[in-house]
Scaffold this active site. Structure first.
Site, PDB file in Angstrom:
ATOM      1  N   ASN A 292    -103.822 -56.050  63.336  1.00 41.08           N
ATOM      2  CA  ASN A 292    -103.107 -57.336  63.432  1.00 41.08           C
ATOM      3  C   ASN A 292    -101.596 -57.192  63.353  1.00 41.08           C
ATOM      4  O   ASN A 292    -100.911 -58.097  62.874  1.00 41.08           O
ATOM      5  CB  ASN A 292    -103.540 -58.253  62.272  1.00 41.08           C
ATOM      6  CG  ASN A 292    -105.029 -58.424  62.182  1.00 41.08           C
ATOM      7  OD1 ASN A 292    -105.720 -58.380  63.200  1.00 41.08           O
ATOM      8  ND2 ASN A 292    -105.526 -58.611  60.978  1.00 41.08           N
ATOM      9  N   SER A 366    -110.174 -58.394  62.220  1.00 44.26           N
ATOM     10  CA  SER A 366    -111.263 -58.188  61.257  1.00 44.26           C
ATOM     11  C   SER A 366    -112.428 -59.127  61.525  1.00 44.26           C
ATOM     12  O   SER A 366    -113.574 -58.804  61.214  1.00 44.26           O
ATOM     13  CB  SER A 366    -110.770 -58.450  59.830  1.00 44.26           C
ATOM     14  OG  SER A 366    -110.022 -57.377  59.352  1.00 44.26           O
TER      15      SER A 366
END
Lengths: 416, 79
Positions: A292, A366
């Site tokens: 991310n 995730s």
């Protein structure tokens, strides 16, 4: 009676002249033969021109004006081992129309289009948001066609290596859960939430205690390996122990929503790559989050995280519900394996959370990763394929998107 | 001298002799913590100056410094 429904196919317009292809090594002989049949008066030059013929010496082509009976003579000359190879009618061609518009006109046109788009866009976005109804199931399960799938992950073992699992969560009562902690001094019981959320997406119930449904492989056997502490920290040693445990336990899929940032130009870990190759050869597919670190809103994409950047680990990018790449999702920037292989739902993902909170909506690669892991379990059940063959099937069945492959790989993962 | 965590992969030919490789690593200064036979990996720690000597042990394919991972705080909307 004329069949007025038959579409008319326009015959190409011809000039009445013919293109004659001359044998490359016998241009002079060919011109001689032509002169005899069409009575040409030719001179020899680069482009020789008489009143009824043009000879293009370099191309070995003659453009000849000929009457039908002369054409017949030419065709006879073209037969057999002739210096004339082919004859076809010359066609009229037109230049493609060119727009000759003033800059003022074009700028005005652009402004008008921009104005129109700005006026329409908020309405469109509202319409799209309203179109996703999450009352029964999450948008992620809808976008990946999980709801329509007959597969459930039955007989497939899915390991989620993360912060553990809330073993008391009411949505998992009656499920087969095998668990082990690789964090010294901490039980499997999830004191973070991340692991419970990921397991929920990959393996959550078909009928949770409260709608919407959020889980993919609702009949899969859950292997909850705690390799990250309740504070969310872990080390290679614990992660590798978790992988060892999962493979030794016969898990077909390992989901790892973890990783660490990499730099532009850096390469992958040889240790994880070797481990992932050995896993594939034993029929275990490792799926990991691309990471991310990107901030695409400010124009900065970052490279895929470690260990998802290994060639033999399936790296997962994150999409939103409009099938756009998430602003944080990492990109395949680095060479030798550092690409994104596939994408999954990773923005505003609703799933299980440790009690008493029970449910939580969060974003990240995730969250995209366990969508892919769960769907891999469905494909593993339905196709019987394992390891590299299962990987190939996931890539083959992914739905292509109008997005760069550096961001989404083969596209959005799709259930069988 | 600084102590570092290391992960060592054993080459394919030595996957059946993990214990011998682990003993070789210990003799070269590594403190072995885990011998993971399924994936052919040995983890542990050593002095940073000893990493290169571990690479020379018979049966060792690669030696890497261990790394840490850290999730964002659990109340972060981005995970």
């Amino acid at each position: 009676m004329a069949d007025h429904l038959t579409p008319t196919i326009a015959e190409p317009e011809t000039t009445g002249r013919y293109l004659v292809l001359l044998r490359e090594d016998a241009v002079e002989t060919a011109v001689q033969a032509l002169s005899e049949s069409v009575s040409l008066n030719l001179c020899s030059s680069e482009i020789a021109q008489s009143h009824n013929a043009v000879i293009l010496n370099q191309l070995g082509v003659a453009v000849v004006e000929a009457a039908p009976e002369q054409l017949a003579t030419m065709r006879i000359s073209a037969e057999g081992n002739s210096a004339i190879l082919a004859i076809e009618p010359e066609q009229i061609v037109y230049a493609l129309p060119q727009l000759n518009l003033s800059a003022d006109y074009l700028i005005g046109y652009r402004d008008a289009i921009n104005h129109l788009v700005e006026k329409l866009l908020p309405t469109q976005q509202t319409a799209l948001l309203q179109a996703i109804d999450e009352a029964e199931s999450t948008w992620g399960l809808q976008a990946t066609k999980v709801l329509n799938s007959c597969a459930s992950g039955k007989g497939i073992k899915v390991a989620v290596l993360d912060t553990g699992f809330d073993l008391t969560h009411p949505d998992f009562i009656g499920r087969t859960v095998t668990s082990k902690s690789f964090i010294s001094g901490e039980e499997v019981q999830d004191g973070n939430g991340h692991g419970t959320h990921c397991i929920g997406t990959a393996c959550g119930s078909r009928r949770p205690t409260r709608l919407p449904r959020y889980g993919v492989a609702y009949n899969a056997e859950i292997y909850a390996g705690k390799v990250l502490s309740n504070q969310g920290s872990g080390s290679d040693s614990g992660i590798l122990q978790g992988i060892e445990w999962a493979i030794a336990s016969g898990c077909e899929i390992i989901s790892m929503s973890l990783g660490s940032r990499t730099q532009v130009g850096s390469t992958y870990s040889q240790v994880y790559e070797t481990v992932a190759q050995r896993a594939l050869s034993r029929g275990t597919l490792i799926v990991a989050a691309a990471g991310n670190d990107s901030r695409r809103d400010t124009g900065i994409p970052s490279p895929v995280s470690r260990p998802a950047n290994c060639p033999s680990i399936l790296a997962v990018g994150a999409l939103d519900s409009d099938s756009n790449i998430a602003y944080f999702s990492n990109r395949g920037i680095n060479p030798d394996g550092g690409q994104v292989d596939i994408a999954g739902p990773g923005v505003n993902v609703y799933s299980s959370w440790p009690m008493p909170t029970q449910y939580q909506t969060i974003s990240g690669t995730s969250m995209a990763t366990p969508h892919v892991a769960g769907i891999a379990a469905l494909h593993a059940e339905e196709s019987g394929l394992r390891g590299q063959e299962l990987w190939n099937l996931l890539v083959k069945t992914a739905r292509r998107l109008a997005l760069a492959s550096e961001d989404v790989g083969a596209g959005i993962v799709q259930a069988p | 001298m600084s102590r570092v965590n290391v992960s060592v992969t054993v080459d394919d030919a030595h996957q059946e002799q993990m214990m011998e490789v682990a003993a070789g690593l210990q003799a070269a200064g590594m403190q072995v913590e885990q011998t993971l036979e399924t994936i052919g990996v040995i983890t542990g720690s050593c002095e940073s100056s000893q990493i290169s000597s571990l690479s020379g042990v018979a049966g060792v394919a690669t030696v890497e410094r261990g790394q840490e991972v850290q999730l964002p705080p659990s109340d972060s909307p981005l995970q």
